[in-house]
Scaffold this active site. Structure first.
Site, PDB file in Angstrom:
ATOM      1  N   CYS A   1       0.839  -1.208   0.000  1.00 18.60           N
ATOM      2  CA  CYS A   1       0.000   0.000   0.000  1.00 18.60           C
ATOM      3  C   CYS A   1       0.878   1.264   0.000  1.00 18.60           C
ATOM      4  O   CYS A   1       1.459   1.600  -1.013  1.00 18.60           O
ATOM      5  CB  CYS A   1      -0.970  -0.038   1.175  1.00 18.60           C
TER       6      CYS A   1
ATOM      7  N   GLU B   1      -1.524  -9.113   4.403  1.00 16.32           N
ATOM      8  CA  GLU B   1      -1.488  -9.547   5.801  1.00 16.32           C
ATOM      9  C   GLU B   1      -2.863  -9.689   6.440  1.00 16.32           C
ATOM     10  O   GLU B   1      -3.017 -10.336   7.482  1.00 16.32           O
ATOM     11  CB  GLU B   1      -0.623  -8.576   6.629  1.00 16.32           C
TER      12      GLU B   1
ATOM     13  N   HIS C   1      -3.508  -5.367   0.841  1.00 14.45           N
ATOM     14  CA  HIS C   1      -2.908  -5.794   2.113  1.00 14.45           C
ATOM     15  C   HIS C   1      -2.911  -7.319   2.213  1.00 14.45           C
ATOM     16  O   HIS C   1      -3.918  -7.918   2.599  1.00 14.45           O
ATOM     17  CB  HIS C   1      -3.675  -5.197   3.293  1.00 14.45           C
TER      18      HIS C   1
END
Length: 513
Positions: A82, A172, A170
């Protein structure tokens, strides 16, 4: 300084910790440091790869967060996420602009280059989590598009020759279905990391460090009954002779039903000597007339220090104090401030009160909460103690709305115990992240038999979460909720109404106070 295979530079994203946790779960030791970390400190950790996290800032803003320029000259693989992607784009000569349409939430990622090692064995189309207002407009020279989404033509880019990769999404976040796989690919196939990190090796390393730090001196360890302090005590017990460890348990009368006895039984089972101080009366006196949540916390904190200090004064030959500081606390105490959350210095980080002259022993400061539980099992702590739901530091005091007194605690303890019994018997205890009851300062009219009642209301709160940062209320079957309600009302004198909290976090918090 120990070698850190993957180093994450934190630019203020609420998800940064998840990057480290996902990689650690796959056996790759990872640390998080502020984006402003000096190149000297980065080199000292000897990383095999660097990850640039997301963040709230814009790279074209005057006060944009920028890492030490030296990271670009290390020749290490880099993954930007990002904001990290936008930094990479800008640094290598591309351009970043404010997006016409902000992209938040789920999106479908389509892999354009299946041969890229970052996407090894990853499905060509998968759901990912987007959360950005800026986007790359023009790619730097040498970079290619390796993934796209409907609103992001540059969802994933790469410079394979430089081993630099960047995602607009993202990976994660658990909504990114293949995200963990992508992070593992970066660590394993691009950085060459091995999956050697586990709680067994960590325990051995940390026990050796404790022995080296403490030597033949004594350690004072405060035990709250929670998972963290119990694991600290177990680790110290493993590392040191019995006569060097002094464990103190302050029973402030604010624990769940039978919890104080369970703590003492566990320490007996582990053969760890435990000094128990019955301070219920002192804490009740300190809380008399207090209704404000913050004042409750203050009163409890001050009284605990007073009681613990008195006991510590009896042990003049003690040199060390053990604390259950977690890696989350350490990260948040130095983290970048962003609009996603207010970061404050944690009570376990930053030193001791002036009246204490001990040196700190913090064996958990490098690991996360879920790793603490794994470590506890590794050290032989009972599974039923390690698997307990999170419990707030001020205890039941912040689950009693209004003034805390013995009658309120009785109602709360009994209702909470019934709820937990029902969850265990129906198999739902381990399916929710946290469950508890709250005694509301609300009375209502009811009918029991032929008699009118005007009694207390209990709220049942159950949530599903990964880390407590966000949470949704648990969708528990109505027959389970009905069983909890029926038993609480029938078995506890003084309660005639049970309600269920269907709020999520945000906007609500998990605890009521």
């Amino acid at each position: 300084m120990k070698q850190v295979p993957i180093l994450v530079l934190d630019f203020g994203s609420q998800y940064t910790q998840l990057i480290a946790r996902k990689l650690r779960e796959s056996g790759v030791y990872t640390e998080v440091v502020p984006y402003r970390e000096s190149i000297e400190d980065i080199k000292a950790r000897k990383p095999q790869g660097i990850i640039l996290s997301g963040g709230p800032a814009s790279v074209y803003a005057e006060d944009a967060y920028k890492p030490d320029e030296g990271i670009w000259d290390l020749g290490l693989p880099i993954l930007g996420i990002c904001y990290g992607m936008q930094l990479i784009t800008q640094h290598f000569g591309g351009s970043v602009i404010a997006a016409d349409h902000h992209e938040y939430g789920k999106a479908k990622l389509h892999i354009e280059n299946e041969n890229s090692p970052i996407f090894k064995d990853v499905a060509q189309d998968s759901i990912v989590w987007m959360s950005h207002g800026d986007r790359a407009e023009r790619l730097p020279e040498g970079f290619e598009v390796v993934g796209t989404s409907e609103n992001s033509p540059y969802a994933a880019i790469a410079n394979e020759s430089k081993h630099i990769y960047a995602f607009q999404f993202h990976p994660e976040v658990h909504h990114s279905v293949e995200g963990t796989h992508m992070l593992k690919n970066f660590a394993k196939y691009i950085c060459g990391c091995e999956s050697t990190w586990n709680m067994g090796s960590f325990a051995k390393e940390k026990i050796a460090q404790i022995r080296a730090q403490v030597g033949e001196k004594k350690v004072l360890c405060g035990v709250s009954g929670g998972v963290d302090s119990s694991v600290v005590a177990a680790m110290l017990h493993e590392a040191l002779p019995k006569e060097q460890l002094i464990c103190v348990f302050v029973d402030q009368g604010l624990l769940r039903k039978d919890e104080a006895e369970q703590v003492q039984d566990m320490f007996k089972l582990l053969d760890i000597p435990l000094i128990t101080i019955d301070a219920k009366k002192e804490f009740m006196e300190a809380l008399a007339g207090v209704t404000d949540p913050e004042q409750k916390r203050k009163a409890i904190g001050e009284k605990f220090i007073e009681v613990f200090d008195k006991e510590a004064g009896k042990h003049t030959d003690v040199s060390f104090l053990a604390q259950g500081t977690l890696y989350t606390d350490v990260i948040e105490s130095v983290s970048v401030k962003g609009p996603s959350k207010t970061i404050k210095s944690h009570h376990n980080v930053g030193g001791l009160p002036d009246w204490m002259t001990f040196e700190l022993v913090e064996p958990l400061r490098e690991i996360f909460k879920d790793e603490v539980r794994k470590l506890g099992l590794e050290l032989g702590l009972p599974k039923h103690m390690i698997g307990r739901h999170p419990f707030p530091g001020p205890g039941l005091a912040i689950r009693v709305m209004g003034e805390v007194n013995e009658e309120a605690l009785r109602l709360l303890r009994e209702s909470d115990a019934i709820m937990q019994e029902e969850l265990r018997s129906t198999g739902y205890y381990d399916k929710v992240w946290q469950a508890f009851t709250v005694l509301l300062n609300v009375q209502s009219v009811g009918v029991m038999g032929d008699n009118r009642t005007y009694d207390n209301t209990v709220c049942v709160r159950m949530v599903e979460s990964v880390d407590g940062m966000t949470a949704t209320f648990a969708h528990i079957p109505h027959d389970v909720l009905e069983g909890i309600s029926r038993r609480i009302i029938n078995e506890i004198d003084g309660i005639n109404r049970v309600v269920y909290d269907i709020s999520s976090k945000p906007p609500a918090t998990i605890e009521w106070e």
